[in-house]
Design an enzyme around this catalytic site. Structure first.
Site, short mmCIF file in Angstrom:
data_model
loop_
_atom_site.label_atom_id
_atom_site.label_comp_id
_atom_site.label_asym_id
_atom_site.label_seq_id
_atom_site.Cartn_x
_atom_site.Cartn_y
_atom_site.Cartn_z
N TYR A 111 0.82 -1.22 0.16
CA TYR A 111 -0.19 0.09 0.09
C TYR A 111 0.75 1.24 0.01
O TYR A 111 0.43 2.19 -0.73
CB TYR A 111 -0.86 -0.19 1.31
N ASP A 226 -3.71 -13.70 -1.47
CA ASP A 226 -3.41 -13.93 -0.19
C ASP A 226 -4.52 -14.03 0.92
O ASP A 226 -4.59 -15.05 1.90
CB ASP A 226 -2.15 -12.91 0.23
#
Length: 328
Positions: A111, A226
């Site tokens: 991020y 994930d």
């Protein structure tokens, strides 16, 4: 013989060996996660910079706020799974949790990588996490069960089972209450991994459906893959707690069921409110607050059924079935 140990609260693993396991599924998840390994800085985000500058203000708001909330969630998840380690009794779970925490840290890095490549003022953007009331107001529901489990776990490890006087206060420590707090914490993680990320994921993929912010969406696709694996881990644990009497959790599961159902209700309400916040200045092509709210209700029903709970919403179809192109 660690193949005869409980998943939690047995004897700690001695040798981490993987020729035999009590639960081979956790070794399979571990190997799958290793095979998924990726690096965000290998993904080109140069087009995303140009795409973002061309977005209308309301869509820029949607993009930024989702990134900030995702950063917050994975800041929690990159460090908190380690809290389970003191009580793990079998090596296949121990190894998965260690890898799980590392992958969540990779998500946090991802991020920041996106923000640094899309914004000139990346530090100012990320500083916005701790001043956005719409994020901070959700912090307690994300972290409270981790906090309660971690505090009780530390006391239990230091003082052991029984009545104790701590700072002038009488406290009773018991293995059953520790099990209860672990179960509620794991259920809270299940909600986090299976529900709380998905409003943000849906928005990222809605941009990609229009061939916008595609580098970001590629990274989010890897993250979603994930998180689905981590979700599967918590789902399997909760099912074993519910169905396997040898684990000693069945009465705790029954006692805690109303609290777990309330977790899903609270998460659904918070995600619906988040959708309204994201789209307060206008919708984006193919997605708006109403559609996203219906998607979250469908998702909550689905997640609840998977762990054996009765869905809280009336039956509803997935209103954005195209999201499967990105999450499966």
């Amino acid at each position: 013989d660690f193949t005869k140990q409980y998943m939690f609260f047995g004897e700690s693993p001695n040798v981490s060996r993987f020729d035999v396991q009590r639960f081979p599924i956790f070794k399979e998840l571990y190997q799958k996660q290793l095979g998924f390994f990726w690096k965000p800085d290998e993904i080109d985000l140069s087009k995303d910079d140009k795409d973002f500058k061309g977005l209308p203000p309301n869509e820029q708001h949607i993009f930024i706020k989702n990134l900030l909330f995702q950063t917050f969630l994975d800041s929690v998840q990159s460090r908190s799974p380690q809290s389970f380690m003191a009580h793990v009794s079998i090596p296949e779970i121990e190894s998965f949790i260690e890898l799980w925490a590392m992958i969540e840290s990779l998500h946090s890095f991802s991020y920041s990588w996106i923000v640094q490549n899309v914004f000139n003022n990346s530090t100012e953007i990320l500083d916005g996490i701790m001043i956005d009331e719409n994020i901070l107001n959700r912090a307690d529901s994300v972290t409270s069960h981790y906090d309660q489990f971690m505090e009780y776990s530390r006391l239990y490890q230091v003082f052991g089972e029984g009545q104790h006087t701590l700072k002038g206060e009488n406290i009773n420590l018991s293995l059953r209450e520790l099990k209860r707090k672990l179960l509620l914490c794991m259920a809270s993680v299940n909600v986090l991994e299976g529900v709380r990320f998905y409003a943000s994921f849906a928005c990222s993929f809605a941009f990609a459906e229009r061939s916008l912010m595609e580098g970001n969406s590629k990274i989010i696709t890897f993250i979603a893959r994930d998180e689905n694996l981590h979700l599967a881990f918590t789902q399997i644990l909760l099912k074993v707690f519910r169905d396997n009497k040898d684990e000693g959790f069945q009465d705790v599961v029954k006692e805690c069921e109303p609290l777990v159902i309330q977790m899903f209700k609270d998460a659904a309400q918070e995600e619906i409110e988040w959708a309204e916040y994201l789209f307060k200045d206008g919708s984006m092509l193919g997605l708006n607050a109403d559609i996203l709210s219906k998607y979250m209700k469908w998702l909550v029903n689905t997640r609840m059924k998977t762990i054996g709970l009765t869905p809280i919403f009336e039956p509803i179809q997935n209103p954005i079935s195209w999201i499967r192109n990105w999450t499966e």
